[in-house]
Structures are given as C-alpha cells and as structure tokens.
Design an enzyme around this catalytic site. Structure first.
Site, mmCIF file in Angstrom:
data_model
loop_
_atom_site.group_PDB
_atom_site.id
_atom_site.type_symbol
_atom_site.label_atom_id
_atom_site.label_comp_id
_atom_site.label_asym_id
_atom_site.label_seq_id
_atom_site.Cartn_x
_atom_site.Cartn_y
_atom_site.Cartn_z
ATOM 1 N N ARG A 56 15.267 -7.497 19.045
ATOM 2 C CA ARG A 56 14.346 -6.366 19.029
ATOM 3 C C ARG A 56 14.362 -5.579 17.722
ATOM 4 N NH1 ARG A 56 15.404 -7.789 23.821
ATOM 5 N NH2 ARG A 56 17.416 -8.137 22.846
ATOM 6 N N THR A 57 15.531 -5.215 17.248
ATOM 7 C CA THR A 57 15.589 -4.335 16.077
ATOM 8 C C THR A 57 14.983 -5.036 14.863
ATOM 9 O OG1 THR A 57 17.587 -3.409 17.022
ATOM 10 C CG2 THR A 57 17.129 -2.853 14.733
ATOM 11 N N ARG A 106 21.769 -4.270 9.620
ATOM 12 C CA ARG A 106 22.686 -4.261 10.776
ATOM 13 C C ARG A 106 23.973 -4.932 10.334
ATOM 14 N NH1 ARG A 106 21.415 -6.093 16.856
ATOM 15 N NH2 ARG A 106 20.539 -4.001 16.803
ATOM 16 N N HIS A 134 23.418 3.624 16.497
ATOM 17 C CA HIS A 134 22.167 2.856 16.413
ATOM 18 C C HIS A 134 21.029 3.888 16.407
ATOM 19 C CE1 HIS A 134 19.363 -0.328 16.658
ATOM 20 N NE2 HIS A 134 19.845 -1.007 17.681
HETATM 21 N N1 CP Z 1 18.243 -2.896 21.339
HETATM 22 C C1 CP Z 1 18.721 -3.718 20.386
HETATM 23 O O1 CP Z 1 19.374 -3.293 19.426
HETATM 24 O O2 CP Z 1 18.403 -5.025 20.567
HETATM 25 P P1 CP Z 1 18.730 -6.201 19.529
HETATM 26 O O3 CP Z 1 20.225 -6.351 19.493
HETATM 27 O O4 CP Z 1 18.028 -7.411 20.064
HETATM 28 O O5 CP Z 1 18.214 -5.770 18.184
#
Ligand code: CP
Length: 308
Positions: A56-57, A106, A134
């Site tokens: 997602r991020t 990240r 986050h």
């Molecule tokens: N919510 C979130 O950080 O999802 P991802 O780890 O898929 O980026």
C-alpha cells in the site's frame, strides 16, 4: 507547507494545525480534475526507496507521484541496491538527493528516517521506520476518520493487537493526543502492550484505558483500529507462534457495538479480521487504504518546493 516542516519523519513534529492543513489539501486533491492535478509535479523526480516490503505505502505513493505528473525512480527491494554491497544509508541518501526532488523511504531500522532527513538536502517522507513511526499512514487514518465522522475531537478509539511493535498505532496515538476529548482504549496482551513511554507522553491530553479483553470496551467505541501481530519484529519465533491468534474478530462483534461503529486496519491483515466482516457497513479498511492516494498527493504537493 505553510508550517516550518521540511520533512515528514514523525507525527510528533506536526501541530494540530499542520495535520488539519494536510487533511484539507487531501480533500482538495480528491476533488481536483485529473488534468489539473497532472501538472503539480511536472518536471519533478521522486525517489521511492523501499528497504522493507510494502504494497500500500509504495504503490499509493507511486500512484500519487504519477497522477501529479512526476516521475519515479527507486527500488522496492534493498537487495538490488548498493546497500547489499555495504553502502551506508547516509551515502545512499546523499546520492539520491542529487537525483531526486523528494525522497520517500521505508526502512527496518527505527530512526532511519530521521537520519535520512538530517542527511538529505531534499524533503524526506517516512514510509515507516521499523517499529517506530508511520506518519503518512496516520495522516490517511485521520483523513478516513474525519471523512467518516465529520470530526476527530470527542471520538472513542480502540487500538487492538500488536501495540508494542505496530508503528501505525504509535503514530496514531501521538496524533490523537493533539485533538480534544479523544478517548483511547488500548487492547493488547501483556507482552504486546503499547510502550509505557508512549502512554506517558500522551496521557495528559487523551483519556487512556488498557485491557487484554476486546469485549470490555466494545460498546463505547466509535472506531476499532485493528493491527496484525508483527511477525517480522519478533526475535523469538516461538513467542510469535504462541500469540499469533490472540485476537480473531468477525461480524459477531457487531452485536455489541454502537450505531456508526467502524473497523479500521492499516493492512495487510493476516487472520485478525475475518472476511465475514468485509461486507458489513462497519468495514472501513479498504476505503482507508484508498485514501492513501489523496493524502500522499497532498504531502508531495505541499513539500515539493521546500528548501532545506
Ligand atoms: N499500511 C501499510 O503500511 O501497508 P504496506 O506495508 O503494504 O505498505
């Protein structure tokens, strides 16, 4: 940004006014025609450096960049970068700041985003640093809550699951402490409780109660924010195996919740929310993930011309 923020490292760096400015800009992004939006990052290059896995991020940031007319460089796997050869984070960031106008990152190490922001001559947006913070997730969580309830003040929010290692709930707790009359109910097994320091730092402005029993506070909640048990942060795999099924919630919880109650989750989920909840009005998590795009468009647009 109107504020003095030059990076998005920790939600603690944001005032309530800063948060509200991001939410307002995200709402503007949602309404803006695509043709107008597509000019906002024209000529800009954004580096997307994901040293840790993400769906997602990374994808919502990259969608945001491309829909604003910017170009993306970067990697989604540190093994294909020179980190594998032993290059330091500081050297990587110094190089990338010479190629890109903004850096999204990240990393598995807590504090890596702060280090990158201090090193970089360009704005750094933290897409998650270890079990620490986050902040862009929190901004999209707040945007989702604001859209759903028309307010954040006065709500009662439960946080459930791995509150020790879950960076999303750490950031969310600090963010909620900036709003008025918010009550937070922390629901976790003893070994995965919210770090004491975080409770101490926020309890003067939010009413906090803690329990291991999900049923204890269900009737009073406006939102239950569920998190997965963060397998990758456990040193002892046996310990993870012992606790991984501690909470598994399905639509039966709705028998004891109030009207308008919603379930949120940063995702990915493992088994902590059963799929039978997905088709109920309470399920807000897929809408929440979708809101990642306008919120990240807002942040990129607000930071694109920042001088450090
Ligand atoms: N919510 C979130 O950080 O999802 P991802 O780890 O898929 O980026």
């Amino acid at each position: 940004m109107e504020s003095k923020l030059t990076d998005v490292v920790s939600i603690s760096d944001f005032s309530r006014k800063d948060i509200e400015a991001v939410l307002k800009e995200a709402a503007r992004m949602e309404k803006m025609p695509l043709s107008e939006k597509a000019k906002l990052l024209e000529g800009k290059v954004v580096a997307s450096l994901f040293f840790e896995p993400s769906t997602r991020t990374r994808l919502s940031f990259e969608t945001a960049i491309q829909t604003l007319g910017g170009r993306v460089i970067g990697f989604s796997n540190a093994k294909v970068s020179s980190t594998k050869k032993g290059e330091t984070l500081s050297d990587t960031i110094t190089m990338v700041a010479g190629y890109a106008d903004l850096i999204v990152m990240r990393h598995s190490i807590e504090g890596a985003a702060r280090r990158a922001a201090e090193t970089s001559s360009k704005p750094v947006l933290n897409g998650g640093d270890g079990a620490n913070q986050h902040p862009t997730q929190t901004l999209l969580d707040l945007y989702t809550i604001q859209k759903q309830f028309g307010k954040i003040d006065g709500l009662t929010i439960g946080m459930l699951g791995d509150l020790k290692y879950g960076r999303t709930v750490h950031s969310l707790l600090y963010a909620l402490s900036k709003f008025k009359d918010v009550k937070v109910r922390l629901i976790a097994p003893e070994s995965l409780k919210m770090p004491n320091q975080m409770v101490e730092e926020t309890k003067s402005t939010i009413g906090i109660k803690e329990t291991e029993n999900v049923n204890e506070f269900l009737p009073e909640l406006d939102v239950l924010y569920v998190t997965r048990i963060q397998k990758e942060r456990f040193v002892d795999e046996f310990e993870y195996e012992q606790i991984k099924n501690v909470y598994i919630l399905g639509k039966e919880i709705l028998k004891s919740t109030k009207k308008g109650f919603r379930v949120m989750h940063p995702l990915p989920r493992i088994n902590e929310i059963k799929t039978d909840l997905d088709s109920t009005d309470a399920a807000l998590y897929f809408e929440q993930a979708k809101n990642g795009v306008p919120v990240r468009q807002a942040l990129l647009n607000m930071l694109k011309d920042v001088k450090k």
